[in-house]
Design a protein around this motif. Structure first.
Motif, short mmCIF file in Angstrom:
data_model
loop_
_atom_site.label_atom_id
_atom_site.label_comp_id
_atom_site.label_asym_id
_atom_site.label_seq_id
_atom_site.Cartn_x
_atom_site.Cartn_y
_atom_site.Cartn_z
N THR A 201 0.84 -1.20 0.00
CA THR A 201 0.00 0.00 0.00
C THR A 201 0.87 1.25 0.00
N PRO A 202 0.38 2.31 -0.58
CA PRO A 202 1.15 3.56 -0.56
C PRO A 202 1.39 4.01 0.89
N GLU A 203 2.54 4.60 1.12
CA GLU A 203 2.88 5.06 2.45
C GLU A 203 1.80 6.03 2.96
N GLY A 204 1.43 5.85 4.20
CA GLY A 204 0.44 6.72 4.83
C GLY A 204 -1.00 6.26 4.65
N THR A 205 -1.22 5.17 3.92
CA THR A 205 -2.59 4.69 3.67
C THR A 205 -3.36 4.49 4.96
N PHE A 206 -2.73 3.84 5.93
CA PHE A 206 -3.46 3.45 7.14
C PHE A 206 -3.53 4.55 8.19
N THR A 207 -3.09 5.76 7.84
CA THR A 207 -3.23 6.90 8.75
C THR A 207 -4.30 7.85 8.25
N GLN A 208 -4.97 7.49 7.16
CA GLN A 208 -6.02 8.33 6.58
C GLN A 208 -7.37 8.03 7.24
N LYS A 209 -8.37 8.78 6.82
CA LYS A 209 -9.74 8.52 7.26
C LYS A 209 -10.26 7.27 6.55
N ALA A 210 -11.24 6.61 7.15
CA ALA A 210 -11.75 5.34 6.65
C ALA A 210 -12.11 5.35 5.16
N PRO A 211 -12.83 6.35 4.65
CA PRO A 211 -13.18 6.32 3.22
C PRO A 211 -11.96 6.30 2.30
N GLN A 212 -10.91 7.03 2.68
CA GLN A 212 -9.70 7.04 1.87
C GLN A 212 -8.95 5.71 1.96
N ILE A 213 -8.95 5.11 3.14
CA ILE A 213 -8.32 3.80 3.32
C ILE A 213 -9.02 2.79 2.41
N VAL A 214 -10.34 2.78 2.46
CA VAL A 214 -11.13 1.85 1.64
C VAL A 214 -10.84 2.06 0.17
N MET B 281 -3.63 -4.99 10.07
CA MET B 281 -4.05 -4.82 11.46
C MET B 281 -3.45 -5.90 12.35
N ASN B 282 -3.46 -7.13 11.88
CA ASN B 282 -2.89 -8.23 12.66
C ASN B 282 -1.38 -8.08 12.80
N ARG B 283 -0.74 -7.68 11.74
CA ARG B 283 0.71 -7.53 11.77
C ARG B 283 1.14 -6.38 12.69
N ALA B 284 0.37 -5.31 12.70
CA ALA B 284 0.72 -4.17 13.55
C ALA B 284 0.55 -4.49 15.03
N GLY B 285 -0.40 -5.36 15.34
CA GLY B 285 -0.60 -5.79 16.72
C GLY B 285 -0.80 -4.64 17.67
N SER B 286 -0.02 -4.65 18.76
CA SER B 286 -0.18 -3.61 19.79
C SER B 286 0.35 -2.25 19.33
N LEU C 227 -0.67 -0.82 16.65
CA LEU C 227 -1.71 -0.28 15.79
C LEU C 227 -2.18 1.08 16.32
N THR C 228 -2.25 2.04 15.42
CA THR C 228 -2.73 3.37 15.80
C THR C 228 -4.01 3.67 15.03
N ASP C 229 -4.78 4.59 15.54
CA ASP C 229 -6.04 5.03 14.94
C ASP C 229 -6.97 3.85 14.62
N THR C 230 -7.18 3.02 15.60
CA THR C 230 -8.01 1.83 15.41
C THR C 230 -9.45 2.19 15.03
N GLU C 231 -9.91 3.35 15.43
CA GLU C 231 -11.29 3.75 15.11
C GLU C 231 -11.48 3.82 13.59
N GLN C 232 -10.57 4.48 12.90
CA GLN C 232 -10.67 4.62 11.44
C GLN C 232 -10.46 3.27 10.74
N LEU C 233 -9.53 2.48 11.25
CA LEU C 233 -9.27 1.17 10.65
C LEU C 233 -10.47 0.24 10.82
#
Length: 81
Positions: free
Chosen positions: A17-30, A52-57, A59-65
């Motif tokens: 995934t492009p860098e920063g993908t998982f720090t975006q808002k949910a619609p952009q992640i999707v 999510m599994n790989r990041a484990g503990s 993991l940041t911004d779990t709400e958006q993920l």
């Protein structure tokens, strides 16, 4: 060779995934995940859950993920109906 306790460290893939993908808002992640998965919500969900599994503990911004995960699950459910 030393045995690895984390199976995910042994996974090699040609897609990243492009860098920063998982720090975006949910619609952009999707959308980013769908773009990389040829609009296949199942594959996009698989990639999200793997991250999510790989990041484990760490993991940041779990709400958006979690929201992105729910959106992808709904897409899959709608596709089946």
């Amino acid at each position: 060779m030393e045995e690895n306790d984390y199976w995910s460290e042994e996974v090699h893939t040609s897609y990243h995934t492009p860098e920063g993908t998982f720090t975006q808002k949910a619609p952009q992640i999707v959308q980013t995940l769908l773009d990389g998965a040829d609009n296949d919500p199942s594959l996009a969900l698989h990639r999200l859950v793997f991250y999510m599994n790989r990041a484990g503990s760490n993991l940041t911004d779990t709400e958006q993920l979690d929201c992105a995960k729910q959106q992808l699950e709904e897409m899959i459910s709608d596709k089946k109906n």
